[in-house]
Each structure stands twice: as C-alpha cells, then as structure tokens.
Design a protein around this motif. Structure first.
Motif, short mmCIF file in Angstrom:
data_model
loop_
_atom_site.label_atom_id
_atom_site.label_comp_id
_atom_site.label_asym_id
_atom_site.label_seq_id
_atom_site.Cartn_x
_atom_site.Cartn_y
_atom_site.Cartn_z
N GLU A 107 50.77 33.12 53.63
CA GLU A 107 51.80 32.56 52.75
C GLU A 107 53.16 32.56 53.45
O GLU A 107 53.94 31.62 53.33
N GLU A 108 53.42 33.60 54.23
CA GLU A 108 54.67 33.69 54.98
C GLU A 108 54.77 32.55 56.00
O GLU A 108 55.83 31.92 56.15
N LEU A 109 53.67 32.28 56.70
CA LEU A 109 53.67 31.21 57.69
C LEU A 109 53.82 29.84 57.03
O LEU A 109 54.51 28.96 57.56
N ILE A 110 53.18 29.68 55.88
CA ILE A 110 53.31 28.41 55.15
C ILE A 110 54.74 28.20 54.71
O ILE A 110 55.31 27.12 54.85
N SER A 111 55.36 29.26 54.19
CA SER A 111 56.74 29.17 53.70
C SER A 111 57.72 28.86 54.82
O SER A 111 58.75 28.22 54.61
N SER A 112 57.38 29.32 56.03
CA SER A 112 58.28 29.08 57.16
C SER A 112 58.18 27.66 57.70
O SER A 112 58.96 27.25 58.56
N GLY A 113 57.19 26.92 57.20
CA GLY A 113 57.02 25.53 57.62
C GLY A 113 56.07 25.35 58.79
O GLY A 113 55.81 24.23 59.22
N SER A 114 55.52 26.45 59.31
CA SER A 114 54.64 26.35 60.48
C SER A 114 53.17 26.52 60.11
O SER A 114 52.31 26.51 60.99
N GLY A 115 52.88 26.66 58.83
CA GLY A 115 51.54 26.98 58.39
C GLY A 115 50.45 26.03 58.81
O GLY A 115 49.42 26.45 59.30
N PHE A 116 50.68 24.73 58.64
CA PHE A 116 49.60 23.78 58.96
C PHE A 116 50.05 22.78 60.02
O PHE A 116 49.56 21.67 60.08
N GLN A 117 50.96 23.19 60.87
CA GLN A 117 51.41 22.34 61.96
C GLN A 117 50.72 22.77 63.25
O GLN A 117 50.73 23.95 63.61
N ALA A 118 50.14 21.83 63.94
CA ALA A 118 49.50 22.14 65.20
C ALA A 118 50.54 22.58 66.22
O ALA A 118 51.61 21.98 66.33
N SER A 119 50.25 23.64 66.95
CA SER A 119 51.13 24.06 68.04
C SER A 119 51.03 23.04 69.16
O SER A 119 50.11 22.21 69.19
N PRO A 120 51.97 23.07 70.12
CA PRO A 120 51.86 22.14 71.25
C PRO A 120 50.51 22.23 71.97
O PRO A 120 49.93 21.21 72.34
N THR A 121 50.00 23.45 72.15
CA THR A 121 48.71 23.61 72.83
C THR A 121 47.57 23.07 72.00
O THR A 121 46.68 22.38 72.51
N THR A 122 47.57 23.37 70.70
CA THR A 122 46.50 22.87 69.82
C THR A 122 46.49 21.35 69.81
O THR A 122 45.43 20.73 69.94
N LEU A 123 47.66 20.75 69.66
CA LEU A 123 47.75 19.30 69.64
C LEU A 123 47.29 18.71 70.98
O LEU A 123 46.56 17.71 71.01
N GLY A 124 47.70 19.33 72.08
CA GLY A 124 47.30 18.83 73.39
C GLY A 124 45.80 18.91 73.60
O GLY A 124 45.18 17.97 74.10
N TYR A 125 45.21 20.02 73.20
CA TYR A 125 43.77 20.23 73.38
C TYR A 125 42.98 19.22 72.54
O TYR A 125 42.07 18.55 73.03
N VAL A 126 43.33 19.10 71.27
CA VAL A 126 42.63 18.18 70.38
C VAL A 126 42.78 16.74 70.87
O VAL A 126 41.81 15.97 70.90
N SER A 127 43.98 16.36 71.25
CA SER A 127 44.23 15.00 71.71
C SER A 127 43.41 14.70 72.96
O SER A 127 42.85 13.59 73.11
N PHE A 128 43.33 15.67 73.85
CA PHE A 128 42.54 15.52 75.08
C PHE A 128 41.06 15.29 74.75
O PHE A 128 40.43 14.38 75.30
#
Length: 243
Positions: A107-128
C-alpha cells in the motif's frame, strides 16, 4: 551448485558460456538475504510487484512463440506456459495482499506512485523479449525466453540449499520453497530441449544470434534481481549525482 538441465552439446556449451553471469547472480545480496530471512520487506515487496509486471510481458512474448511455432506440440507448450505465467502473477498478488506485513508495504508503494510502474530494468527486459519474439526468428525468440526458465530453476536449487531447514517463522519460507518446483523443472527441460533443436538446425549466423540473445537475457536476469533490491525507479537524480 549446478543444476544440469542441458539437453545436448549446444545447450551445454551455452550454459557454460553464461557461467560468469550465473556466478554474479548467485552472489547477489538479495538472494542471500532472501534465503536467510533478513531481506528488507520493502525490497521483497518491490521485487514481487516488478515480477508481476514482468510476467505479464513475458506471457506476451511466449504467445508470439505459440503463434510462430510450426509444431503443434510446441505451440501448445508456449501457449500453456503463457497462461501459467498469468496464473502465477495473479497468485503472487493474492499472497502478497494476504500477508499483513507485505500488504502494508504494498500500500505504501502504491501510494507513492511507484506501485504498478515498471522500473527501467523491468521495462527494458520485457521490451527486449517481446520485440525479439515478435520480430526475430522463432529460434531467437526461444533463446530470449529460456533464461527465465533455466536461471530461475537453477537458482531455486541454490536458494533451497542455502536456506536449509527453515524455521516456521522464516518470513520468506513459502516463497523460497516455490523456487524449487518439480513441475517447473519439467517445463524448463522441455524449453531447453526446444532450444537445443533450434540451435542444432539453425544456420551458423542465426545460431550465433540465438546465443547472443540468450546471453543478453541472462544479463537482464542479473539486473532484474539487483534493480528490484535497490528499489530502482525513474529518478534521474541518481544518475546525475554519480556523473
């Protein structure tokens, strides 16, 4: 510790090629702390969130493989694996919210706005993975998705061995045990066998690209665990401060 899922000379050579990357993964503090139970709850929760985002994209990559396979059994395997990835993601999310400690951090991570946002590494890996499966040869697509099977299965054995006889109050006991699954091992053997066949039959140039793709995905596996532990986000100030 080594887990031999190799299906022949091609995949044996490939696994030996990425051994330095595997050794870096095994040495990550994240995995050591996960095994002994000392891992910070926020880092663990962030890892689970990022893994859920990753699995959604991973399923898309395998869906492309299911569509591109000429063999019906192979198509069924990739389609089934894609469905299983979605199921695992949903189960992870459910278990996350069922644990009060993890739910509070979630809940803390969701409230901070980062809860369901892909990190740069996650986005890079998935996109690859998705781009490779969608736009490159079938063999390159198989090589791209395989490290998630093979490295995960290998690290499962490493984690379980390190954790030893975990006490009932070990905070990550359930999670560590899920890393070591006979069903997942069997899927890994099937995926490795498919890559062995593709490497055996591919022209030299295509086989070289497949090996490069496999190695790149292994590097992403290393960075995925490390970046989740570090709570990587999109704050450019971190990069600027180091320049």
């Amino acid at each position: 510790m080594t887990t031999d899922f190799s299906a022949g000379p091609q995949t044996t050579q490939l696994w030996n090629r990425v051994r330095p990357i595997l050794e870096q993964i095994e040495a990550l503090p994240f995995l050591g702390q996960l095994a002994d139970g000392s891992l910070d709850v926020k880092s663990f929760t962030n890892y689970i969130i990022q893994d859920g985002i990753y699995l959604t994209g991973y399923a898309k990559a395998m869906s492309f493989l299911a569509a591109g396979a000429n063999d019906r059994d192979e198509s069924r395997f990739w389609a089934g694996s894609a469905a299983e990835a979605i199921t695992v993601e949903e189960e992870m999310h459910g278990e996350l919210l069922a644990d009060s400690r993890l739910a509070a951090v979630h809940e803390e991570l969701i409230s901070s706005g980062s809860g369901f946002q892909a990190s740069p590494t996650t986005l890079g890996y998935v996109s690859f993975l998705v781009a490779t499966a969608a736009s490159r040869s079938y063999g390159e697509g198989v090589a791209g998705v395989l490290p998630c099977f093979w490295v995960y299965a290998h690290m499962g054995k490493v984690l379980v061995e390190r954790a030893g006889q975990m006490s009932a109050d070990h905070p990550y006991r359930t999670w560590v045990q899920t890393y070591d699954s006979p069903e997942f091992d069997e899927s890994t053997r099937k995926a490795v066998q498919l890559l062995e066949q593709e490497l055996e039959n591919a022209p030299t140039e295509v086989a070289a690209r497949m090996r490069d793709t496999f190695e790149q995905a292994c590097v992403y596996e290393l960075h995925f665990w490390a970046s989740a532990h570090a709570l990587q986000d999109w704050d450019a100030a971190v990069l600027v401060s180091q320049s």
